[in-house]
Write a protein that holds these residues in place. Structure first.
Motif, PDB file in Angstrom:
ATOM      1  N   GLY A  39       0.992  -1.212  -0.084  1.00  9.72           N
ATOM      2  CA  GLY A  39       0.050  -0.050   0.141  1.00  9.72           C
ATOM      3  C   GLY A  39       0.835   1.289   0.106  1.00  9.72           C
ATOM      4  O   GLY A  39       0.501   2.354  -0.510  1.00  9.72           O
ATOM      5  N   THR A  40       2.048   1.223   0.520  1.00 12.17           N
ATOM      6  CA  THR A  40       2.851   2.492   0.514  1.00 12.17           C
ATOM      7  C   THR A  40       3.292   2.883  -0.766  1.00 12.17           C
ATOM      8  O   THR A  40       3.515   4.266  -1.056  1.00 12.17           O
ATOM      9  CB  THR A  40       4.014   2.187   1.380  1.00 12.17           C
ATOM     10  OG1 THR A  40       4.747   0.828   0.893  1.00 12.17           O
ATOM     11  CG2 THR A  40       4.087   1.909   2.818  1.00 12.17           C
ATOM     12  N   ILE A  42     -11.400   5.166   9.319  1.00 14.69           N
ATOM     13  CA  ILE A  42     -11.116   4.322   8.131  1.00 14.69           C
ATOM     14  C   ILE A  42      -9.822   3.491   8.368  1.00 14.69           C
ATOM     15  O   ILE A  42      -9.968   2.249   8.173  1.00 14.69           O
ATOM     16  CB  ILE A  42     -10.668   5.140   6.906  1.00 14.69           C
ATOM     17  CG1 ILE A  42     -12.165   5.827   6.327  1.00 14.69           C
ATOM     18  CG2 ILE A  42     -10.358   4.451   5.675  1.00 14.69           C
ATOM     19  CD1 ILE A  42     -12.106   6.299   5.161  1.00 14.69           C
ATOM     20  N   LEU A  43      -8.767   3.971   9.176  1.00 16.55           N
ATOM     21  CA  LEU A  43      -7.750   3.361   9.484  1.00 16.55           C
ATOM     22  C   LEU A  43      -8.138   2.092  10.232  1.00 16.55           C
ATOM     23  O   LEU A  43      -7.623   0.772   9.916  1.00 16.55           O
ATOM     24  CB  LEU A  43      -6.802   4.086  10.487  1.00 16.55           C
ATOM     25  CG  LEU A  43      -5.493   3.539  10.912  1.00 16.55           C
ATOM     26  CD1 LEU A  43      -4.703   3.222   9.847  1.00 16.55           C
ATOM     27  CD2 LEU A  43      -4.814   4.530  11.857  1.00 16.55           C
ATOM     28  N   ILE A  45      -5.501   1.689   1.365  1.00 11.62           N
ATOM     29  CA  ILE A  45      -6.503   2.481   2.048  1.00 11.62           C
ATOM     30  C   ILE A  45      -6.197   2.998   3.243  1.00 11.62           C
ATOM     31  O   ILE A  45      -6.155   4.125   3.508  1.00 11.62           O
ATOM     32  CB  ILE A  45      -7.940   1.882   1.907  1.00 11.62           C
ATOM     33  CG1 ILE A  45      -8.437   1.404   0.681  1.00 11.62           C
ATOM     34  CG2 ILE A  45      -9.009   2.682   2.758  1.00 11.62           C
ATOM     35  CD1 ILE A  45      -9.477   0.467   0.714  1.00 11.62           C
ATOM     36  N   ALA A  46      -5.586   2.067   4.174  1.00 13.59           N
ATOM     37  CA  ALA A  46      -5.126   2.598   5.502  1.00 13.59           C
ATOM     38  C   ALA A  46      -3.902   3.793   5.350  1.00 13.59           C
ATOM     39  O   ALA A  46      -4.077   4.627   6.207  1.00 13.59           O
ATOM     40  CB  ALA A  46      -4.528   1.228   6.215  1.00 13.59           C
ATOM     41  N   ILE A  47      -3.150   3.525   4.519  1.00 15.84           N
ATOM     42  CA  ILE A  47      -2.065   4.504   4.458  1.00 15.84           C
ATOM     43  C   ILE A  47      -2.599   5.941   3.735  1.00 15.84           C
ATOM     44  O   ILE A  47      -2.413   7.189   4.391  1.00 15.84           O
ATOM     45  CB  ILE A  47      -1.034   3.883   3.324  1.00 15.84           C
ATOM     46  CG1 ILE A  47      -0.102   2.720   4.483  1.00 15.84           C
ATOM     47  CG2 ILE A  47       0.075   4.989   3.191  1.00 15.84           C
ATOM     48  CD1 ILE A  47       0.764   1.985   3.597  1.00 15.84           C
ATOM     49  N   ARG A  48      -3.267   5.775   2.892  1.00 15.41           N
ATOM     50  CA  ARG A  48      -3.719   6.761   2.263  1.00 15.41           C
ATOM     51  C   ARG A  48      -4.992   7.668   3.021  1.00 15.41           C
ATOM     52  O   ARG A  48      -4.951   9.121   3.419  1.00 15.41           O
ATOM     53  CB  ARG A  48      -4.586   6.710   0.663  1.00 15.41           C
ATOM     54  CG  ARG A  48      -3.213   6.516  -0.216  1.00 15.41           C
ATOM     55  CD  ARG A  48      -4.113   6.539  -1.819  1.00 15.41           C
ATOM     56  NE  ARG A  48      -4.614   5.138  -1.848  1.00 15.41           N
ATOM     57  CZ  ARG A  48      -6.005   4.925  -2.409  1.00 15.41           C
ATOM     58  NH1 ARG A  48      -6.868   6.197  -2.635  1.00 15.41           N
ATOM     59  NH2 ARG A  48      -6.386   3.692  -2.552  1.00 15.41           N
ATOM     60  N   GLY A  66      -5.902   6.524   6.394  1.00 15.31           N
ATOM     61  CA  GLY A  66      -5.446   6.646   7.821  1.00 15.31           C
ATOM     62  C   GLY A  66      -4.285   7.619   8.147  1.00 15.31           C
ATOM     63  O   GLY A  66      -4.393   8.291   9.145  1.00 15.31           O
ATOM     64  N   TYR A  67      -3.165   7.539   7.309  1.00 10.11           N
ATOM     65  CA  TYR A  67      -1.990   8.018   7.604  1.00 10.11           C
ATOM     66  C   TYR A  67      -1.897   9.632   7.030  1.00 10.11           C
ATOM     67  O   TYR A  67      -1.819  10.417   7.952  1.00 10.11           O
ATOM     68  CB  TYR A  67      -0.782   6.910   7.136  1.00 10.11           C
ATOM     69  CG  TYR A  67       0.370   7.707   7.240  1.00 10.11           C
ATOM     70  CD1 TYR A  67       0.888   7.758   8.671  1.00 10.11           C
ATOM     71  CD2 TYR A  67       1.410   7.990   6.505  1.00 10.11           C
ATOM     72  CE1 TYR A  67       2.210   8.158   9.205  1.00 10.11           C
ATOM     73  CE2 TYR A  67       2.782   8.405   6.865  1.00 10.11           C
ATOM     74  CZ  TYR A  67       3.161   8.506   8.161  1.00 10.11           C
ATOM     75  OH  TYR A  67       4.347   8.978   8.470  1.00 10.11           O
TER      76      TYR A  67
END
Lengths: 344, 219
Positions: free
Chosen positions: B165-166, B188-189, B175-178, B180-181
């Protein structure tokens, strides 16, 4: 012509820090239809020896001739096809634990391209022979040790081999189960004429079903011949241990060690072992001997054993101290046609 | 969360499952023969071959020592060649397969080595070829361990796929990176994390069930 011929066979294992000579100059032959015993204590090299008979172990030197084929001259494919006529069973049964009993028996057939239907029919017949028809759909884990060995026997017989090699096949079984497996092997030998080679450390197994025996000690055959002859006149030390003590040689070794540590309390007088054939059991030999010689003897042990289907009496006598009467007793017994053996 | 975001997460779940399963499958296409070859050519194997064993052994070690994130970047030219682009879940399959294959090879090797030597000897004694021993004895007898290995592999690949994802690899990790981070959307995270946990649980449960069902060694 013997079905198995072993000439000057030696096997050396080379490890990083040692060279171990497992077998030295082994010579023997097995006649077709025979039940041949190879006995020796653990570590004597007998398991290596039996593996040389189907080239699971390749000997370092010497030749193995099976059914007229020198195994060292066979190609991989020829060797595999010859192996299908040499069945083998093991101490640990070595069944496919994830396959049903019937599939275990079908295994050799299927790898030799027998059709599934035919293989199944043959496997069912074999399971019937070994008395396990009702277990065809069971898994080995559901069976007892004796039943597992029966499955292994059925598998070994799948390709109608001429030879069956048994590597300590009864060592993991209790005496009763051992008996039933030996009876089964005897029956198969009688009915099909299959040649059986039995590796064991149990004298009782050899006595029970073998006609011929070779005694292996530290990688060498120290004595071989008819079981009956070796039982009656053991020559080598190893044979004497096996026959006279009638127990596993490794146990014997332990006992000897214990004995040597114990302080001898009194010097034992001379002892002899005598073996009765069937004919001498009609005459009360010992009673007559005592009446004739006029001195008492001490019966230290007496038993009867089944040697290759005939009953044999086996007795150890403690003789009186006087050398003259000792000689008289020995010659009296020899005159009666009994085998007399000095024992320590 | 908006309907759009929920849709996006559902797509993410699908992409993660897709990447994991496809990569594991292709990983086995490479890793299974590799592991078999390691077992067969080993010193105590069916057909010992020092040279072949050393090559396969060293290759597995080298490939396993490259961290997945670096592998992602290293194999980009290859990914470009095979898939035609370096982002998205199909592109991520390439580095995933390359990272999973040596892991699978080791798993397979250790599973096959567990098979009792006596059973192999019994097969040899009835005249089985090495190929027959591998296909009919080793794989069948080691099947429980092989399935356990596959279950572990799936869990690991799923974790790797999230890492992709990175660099825009698609799936829940992306999705978690875009969201959430980079956008601090904690809901969403957490949703993606919970979904990842559930997926691992699900695969593990299925794997365990299958391996228990097929084990006939203890009854």
């Amino acid at each position: 012509m013997p079905i198995i011929e072993v000439r000057n066979l030696s096997k050396t294992f080379v490890t990083k820090d040692a060279t171990v000579q497992a077998l030295k100059e082994i010579n023997f032959e097995v006649e077709e239809g025979d039940i041949y015993g190879i006995i020796g204590m653990s570590g004597a090299g007998k398991s290596t020896l039996v593996r040389c008979l189907n080239y699971l172990e390749v000997p370092t030197q010497g030749t193995v001739i099976v059914e007229g084929h020198d195994l060292s001259k066979l190609s991989g494919a020829e060797l595999r096809s010859l192996r299908s006529s040499i069945g083998m069973i093991f101490q640990g049964f070595n069944l496919l634990m994830q396959s049903k009993v019937i599939d275990n028996v079908m295994f050799p057939l299927l790898i030799h391209k027998v059709t599934k239907a035919e293989a199944k029919k043959k496997a069912e017949q074999l399971l019937d022979t070994v008395g396990l028809s009702d277990k065809a759909q069971a898994y080995p884990a559901q069976l007892s040790g004796g039943q597992r060995q029966r499955v292994a026997i059925a598998r070994a017989l799948a390709m109608d081999p001429k030879i069956l090699l048994c590597d300590e096949a009864t060592s993991a079984l209790d005496p009763q189960t051992t008996q039933s497996i030996l009876q089964l092997l005897k029956k198969i030998n009688r009915e099909t004429g299959i040649t059986i080679v039995i590796i064991t450390h149990q004298m009782s197994v050899v006595r029970e079903i073998c006609h011929n025996v070779a005694i292996v000690q530290s990688g060498e055959i120290v004595e071989r011949g008819l079981v009956e002859d070796i039982f009656t006149h053991p020559q080598s030390r190893a044979a004497k241990q096996l026959v006279i003590e009638g127990k596993d040689p490794d146990e014997f070794a332990k006992e000897q060690e214990a004995k040597s540590k114990a302080v001898p309390i009194l010097h034992e007088s001379r002892k002899i072992r005598i073996v009765f054939g069937t004919q001498s059991s009609f005459e009360p030999v010992i009673a007559n001997m005592i009446l004739t010689v006029g001195v008492p003897v001490n019966i230290l042990r007496a038993s009867t054993m089944d040697v290759g289907g005939t009953a044999r009496g086996d007795m150890i006598l403690g003789l009186p101290a006087d050398p003259a009467s000792q000689e008289k007793i020995i010659s009296y017994l020899k005159e009666r046609g009994l085998a007399v053996e000095e024992v320590q | 969360m908006t309907a759009n975001e929920i849709n996006m997460i559902l797509t993410g779940v699908w992409q993660t499952v897709y990447m994991t399963l496809v990569s594991t499958l292709f990983g086995y296409v490479l890793g299974l023969p590799w592991g078999i070859a390691l077992t067969v050519t080993a010193k105590e194997g069916l057909h010992p071959n020092k040279v072949v064993y050393r090559i396969l052994d060293i290759a597995a070690n080298i490939m396993r020592s490259v961290p997945f994130l670096i592998m992602l970047i290293l194999v980009m030219p290859l990914t470009m060649l095979i898939v035609g682009k370096t982002y998205g879940s199909t592109a991520t399959v390439v580095p995933l397969v390359i990272s999973a294959a040596p892991l699978i090879a080791r798993m397979v090797e250790s599973s096959l080595n567990e098979v009792d030597h006596g059973v192999i000897e019994a097969a040899q004694s009835v005249g089985a070829t090495n190929f027959q021993i591998v296909t009919r004895v080793l794989i069948g007898e080691a099947r429980v361990s092989l399935v356990s290995g596959a279950t572990i592999t799936i869990g690991t690949v799923l974790g790797y796929s999230a890492m992709a994802g990175t660099i825009g690899g698609g799936g829940l990790g992306d999705i978690a990176i875009r969201y959430g981070y980079y956008r601090y959307q904690a809901d969403i995270l957490w949703t993606t994390v919970i979904l990842l946990v559930l997926l691992v649980q699900l695969f593990q449960a299925i794997g365990t069930l299958i391996s228990v069902r097929m084990d006939k060694r203890h009854i």
